[in-house]
Write a protein that holds these residues in place. Structure first.
Motif, PDB file in Angstrom:
ATOM      1  N   MET A 152       0.788  -1.304   0.103  1.00 55.27           N
ATOM      2  CA  MET A 152      -0.002  -0.119  -0.020  1.00 55.27           C
ATOM      3  C   MET A 152       0.775   1.292  -0.080  1.00 55.27           C
ATOM      4  O   MET A 152       0.671   2.169  -0.794  1.00 55.27           O
ATOM      5  CB  MET A 152      -0.804   0.078   1.337  1.00 55.27           C
ATOM      6  CG  MET A 152      -1.918   1.249   1.258  1.00 55.27           C
ATOM      7  SD  MET A 152      -3.054   1.288  -0.018  1.00 55.27           S
ATOM      8  CE  MET A 152      -4.497   0.205   0.977  1.00 55.27           C
ATOM      9  N   ILE A 153       1.742   1.170   0.894  1.00 54.01           N
ATOM     10  CA  ILE A 153       2.948   2.318   0.826  1.00 54.01           C
ATOM     11  C   ILE A 153       3.431   2.424  -0.459  1.00 54.01           C
ATOM     12  O   ILE A 153       3.494   3.613  -0.926  1.00 54.01           O
ATOM     13  CB  ILE A 153       3.919   2.327   2.018  1.00 54.01           C
ATOM     14  CG1 ILE A 153       3.515   2.135   3.579  1.00 54.01           C
ATOM     15  CG2 ILE A 153       5.050   3.374   1.734  1.00 54.01           C
ATOM     16  CD1 ILE A 153       4.345   1.571   4.394  1.00 54.01           C
ATOM     17  N   LEU A 154       4.024   1.620  -1.189  1.00 51.46           N
ATOM     18  CA  LEU A 154       4.623   1.768  -2.441  1.00 51.46           C
ATOM     19  C   LEU A 154       3.643   1.849  -3.443  1.00 51.46           C
ATOM     20  O   LEU A 154       3.920   2.397  -4.838  1.00 51.46           O
ATOM     21  CB  LEU A 154       5.313   0.292  -2.734  1.00 51.46           C
ATOM     22  CG  LEU A 154       6.614  -0.210  -1.947  1.00 51.46           C
ATOM     23  CD1 LEU A 154       6.980  -1.496  -2.099  1.00 51.46           C
ATOM     24  CD2 LEU A 154       7.721   0.649  -2.339  1.00 51.46           C
ATOM     25  N   LEU A 156       3.160   5.841  -2.736  1.00 52.54           N
ATOM     26  CA  LEU A 156       4.134   6.941  -2.913  1.00 52.54           C
ATOM     27  C   LEU A 156       5.012   6.256  -3.772  1.00 52.54           C
ATOM     28  O   LEU A 156       5.270   5.110  -3.857  1.00 52.54           O
ATOM     29  CB  LEU A 156       4.756   7.449  -1.592  1.00 52.54           C
ATOM     30  CG  LEU A 156       3.779   7.763  -0.549  1.00 52.54           C
ATOM     31  CD1 LEU A 156       4.573   7.816   0.919  1.00 52.54           C
ATOM     32  CD2 LEU A 156       3.343   9.113  -0.746  1.00 52.54           C
ATOM     33  N   SER A 157       6.061   7.064  -4.484  1.00 51.63           N
ATOM     34  CA  SER A 157       6.962   6.561  -5.296  1.00 51.63           C
ATOM     35  C   SER A 157       8.149   6.279  -4.312  1.00 51.63           C
ATOM     36  O   SER A 157       8.089   6.721  -3.179  1.00 51.63           O
ATOM     37  CB  SER A 157       7.506   7.627  -6.413  1.00 51.63           C
ATOM     38  OG  SER A 157       8.061   8.634  -5.854  1.00 51.63           O
ATOM     39  N   ALA A 158       9.068   5.421  -4.794  1.00 50.49           N
ATOM     40  CA  ALA A 158      10.392   5.173  -4.090  1.00 50.49           C
ATOM     41  C   ALA A 158      11.133   6.474  -3.467  1.00 50.49           C
ATOM     42  O   ALA A 158      11.641   6.435  -2.553  1.00 50.49           O
ATOM     43  CB  ALA A 158      11.308   4.269  -5.090  1.00 50.49           C
ATOM     44  N   ILE A 168       4.049  10.159   5.254  1.00 53.37           N
ATOM     45  CA  ILE A 168       3.962   8.413   5.297  1.00 53.37           C
ATOM     46  C   ILE A 168       2.598   8.360   6.175  1.00 53.37           C
ATOM     47  O   ILE A 168       2.095   7.251   5.703  1.00 53.37           O
ATOM     48  CB  ILE A 168       5.180   7.960   6.235  1.00 53.37           C
ATOM     49  CG1 ILE A 168       6.436   8.199   5.504  1.00 53.37           C
ATOM     50  CG2 ILE A 168       4.801   6.483   6.397  1.00 53.37           C
ATOM     51  CD1 ILE A 168       7.754   7.814   6.027  1.00 53.37           C
ATOM     52  N   GLN A 169       2.049   9.193   6.951  1.00 52.99           N
ATOM     53  CA  GLN A 169       0.730   9.158   7.331  1.00 52.99           C
ATOM     54  C   GLN A 169      -0.234   9.231   6.714  1.00 52.99           C
ATOM     55  O   GLN A 169      -1.525   8.749   6.828  1.00 52.99           O
ATOM     56  CB  GLN A 169       0.735  10.131   8.748  1.00 52.99           C
ATOM     57  CG  GLN A 169       0.205   9.488   9.719  1.00 52.99           C
ATOM     58  CD  GLN A 169      -0.092  10.462  11.071  1.00 52.99           C
ATOM     59  OE1 GLN A 169       0.782  11.460  11.088  1.00 52.99           O
ATOM     60  NE2 GLN A 169      -1.271  10.454  11.484  1.00 52.99           N
ATOM     61  N   ARG A 170      -0.054   9.751   5.375  1.00 51.41           N
ATOM     62  CA  ARG A 170      -1.267  10.100   4.592  1.00 51.41           C
ATOM     63  C   ARG A 170      -1.520   8.741   3.999  1.00 51.41           C
ATOM     64  O   ARG A 170      -2.723   8.383   3.100  1.00 51.41           O
ATOM     65  CB  ARG A 170      -0.946  10.789   3.116  1.00 51.41           C
ATOM     66  CG  ARG A 170      -0.640  12.220   3.472  1.00 51.41           C
ATOM     67  CD  ARG A 170      -0.960  13.143   2.512  1.00 51.41           C
ATOM     68  NE  ARG A 170      -0.322  12.727   1.049  1.00 51.41           N
ATOM     69  CZ  ARG A 170       0.855  13.560   0.696  1.00 51.41           C
ATOM     70  NH1 ARG A 170       1.285  14.143   1.427  1.00 51.41           N
ATOM     71  NH2 ARG A 170       1.400  13.098  -0.457  1.00 51.41           N
ATOM     72  N   VAL A 171      -0.648   7.694   4.004  1.00 49.43           N
ATOM     73  CA  VAL A 171      -1.150   6.367   3.323  1.00 49.43           C
ATOM     74  C   VAL A 171      -2.125   5.408   4.363  1.00 49.43           C
ATOM     75  O   VAL A 171      -1.976   5.557   5.310  1.00 49.43           O
ATOM     76  CB  VAL A 171       0.182   5.385   3.345  1.00 49.43           C
ATOM     77  CG1 VAL A 171      -0.046   3.944   2.853  1.00 49.43           C
ATOM     78  CG2 VAL A 171       1.158   6.178   2.376  1.00 49.43           C
ATOM     79  N   LYS A 172      -3.010   5.167   3.421  1.00 50.85           N
ATOM     80  CA  LYS A 172      -3.951   4.382   4.308  1.00 50.85           C
ATOM     81  C   LYS A 172      -3.591   3.302   5.362  1.00 50.85           C
ATOM     82  O   LYS A 172      -2.791   2.461   4.837  1.00 50.85           O
ATOM     83  CB  LYS A 172      -5.312   3.696   3.083  1.00 50.85           C
ATOM     84  CG  LYS A 172      -6.475   3.047   3.884  1.00 50.85           C
ATOM     85  CD  LYS A 172      -7.506   2.507   2.892  1.00 50.85           C
ATOM     86  CE  LYS A 172      -8.253   1.868   3.482  1.00 50.85           C
ATOM     87  NZ  LYS A 172      -8.253   0.453   4.341  1.00 50.85           N
ATOM     88  N   GLY A 173      -4.008   3.256   6.476  1.00 55.59           N
ATOM     89  CA  GLY A 173      -3.786   2.078   7.314  1.00 55.59           C
ATOM     90  C   GLY A 173      -2.439   2.545   8.125  1.00 55.59           C
ATOM     91  O   GLY A 173      -1.909   1.813   9.034  1.00 55.59           O
ATOM     92  N   ILE A 213      -5.389   5.862  -9.463  1.00 55.35           N
ATOM     93  CA  ILE A 213      -5.349   5.332  -8.334  1.00 55.35           C
ATOM     94  C   ILE A 213      -4.522   6.108  -7.361  1.00 55.35           C
ATOM     95  O   ILE A 213      -4.941   6.187  -6.085  1.00 55.35           O
ATOM     96  CB  ILE A 213      -5.009   3.835  -8.581  1.00 55.35           C
ATOM     97  CG1 ILE A 213      -5.940   3.195  -9.467  1.00 55.35           C
ATOM     98  CG2 ILE A 213      -4.573   3.146  -7.193  1.00 55.35           C
ATOM     99  CD1 ILE A 213      -5.185   1.820  -9.957  1.00 55.35           C
ATOM    100  N   LYS A 214      -3.240   6.352  -7.575  1.00 51.19           N
ATOM    101  CA  LYS A 214      -2.400   6.995  -6.862  1.00 51.19           C
ATOM    102  C   LYS A 214      -3.013   8.303  -6.094  1.00 51.19           C
ATOM    103  O   LYS A 214      -2.836   8.697  -5.112  1.00 51.19           O
ATOM    104  CB  LYS A 214      -0.999   7.384  -7.428  1.00 51.19           C
ATOM    105  CG  LYS A 214       0.079   7.858  -6.417  1.00 51.19           C
ATOM    106  CD  LYS A 214       1.339   7.811  -7.480  1.00 51.19           C
ATOM    107  CE  LYS A 214       2.049   6.773  -7.645  1.00 51.19           C
ATOM    108  NZ  LYS A 214       3.346   6.766  -7.931  1.00 51.19           N
ATOM    109  N   ALA A 215      -3.608   9.195  -7.007  1.00 50.85           N
ATOM    110  CA  ALA A 215      -4.319  10.388  -6.614  1.00 50.85           C
ATOM    111  C   ALA A 215      -5.425  10.064  -5.450  1.00 50.85           C
ATOM    112  O   ALA A 215      -5.720  10.620  -4.473  1.00 50.85           O
ATOM    113  CB  ALA A 215      -4.645  11.501  -7.499  1.00 50.85           C
TER     114      ALA A 215
END
Length: 199
Positions: free
Chosen positions: A87-89, A92-94, A109-114, A192-194
């Motif tokens: 989910m993180i990958l 966000l890009s590497a 990093i906290q913007r990522v779901k979960g 999807i990313k947005a």
């Protein structure tokens, strides 16, 4: 145990692929980063990680070494499982992940779901010394494939977000919000990313 798979690309989805290796079809979970780099070529090679649980053996696939390395670092953190790592990958890009870790940017990093504040802080704390600035990959948008119809893109994006664990209503709301802000065509990966980043 299984370091890579090389075979015929039978099916491709933003969240997984099926690769035929010697008549056996392997279901491999992938991130949006890998999805955007897979061409519609017949033969592909993916670096893999096999996650074994009592009730499941799950393969995770990566087009590039950098992404696999980052994935393995992420899942070494207490509280970050393979699905969260993916989910993180996908969100966000590497480069964004490495930059956030090196600069101590908890919010990104906290913007990522979960991912909660504590997990985000733990990722930064534990990986600051392990993450190199030598990311060879680039998230070049030129590799994003554009699809013809907006409805088709919406449909595919909705399916992918639901697969990633979003409730259908929230996924639809995020997709609509992104589409409203978009002028011109948007690729499936970008949508999807947005949508993953939409609060």
């Amino acid at each position: 145990m299984i370091d890579y798979l090389s075979g015929k690309l039978v099916f491709k989805d933003p969240t997984y692929v099926i690769i035929d290796v010697g008549g056996i079809g392997y279901h491999v979970k992938i991130s949006l980063q890998t999805y955007s780099k897979i061409k519609d070529e017949e033969q592909i090679k993916l670096l893999t990680f096999l996650h074994i649980k009592e009730d499941a053996h799950t393969l995770y696939g990566f087009k590039e070494e950098d992404e696999k390395r980052l994935f393995l670092l992420l899942i070494s953190i207490n509280g970050v499982g393979p699905n969260t790592g993916l989910m993180i990958l996908s969100s966000l890009s590497a480069e964004e992940i490495e930059h956030a870790i090196l600069s101590g940017d908890v919010a990104t990093i906290q913007r990522v779901k979960g991912i909660g504040a504590k997990t985000a802080q733990r990722i930064i704390l534990e990986l600051k010394d392990k993450v190199g600035k030598t990311s060879g990959s680039d998230s070049s948008n030129s590799q994003f494939g554009f699809l013809r119809s907006d409805n088709k893109v919406r449909e595919e994006a909705l399916k992918a977000l639901i697969t990633l664990g979003f409730p259908k209503a929230a996924a639809e709301k995020n997709i609509t919000a992104v589409m409203k802000k978009t002028t011109g065509e948007i690729s499936l990966e970008e949508l999807i990313k947005a949508s993953l980043k939409t609060p």
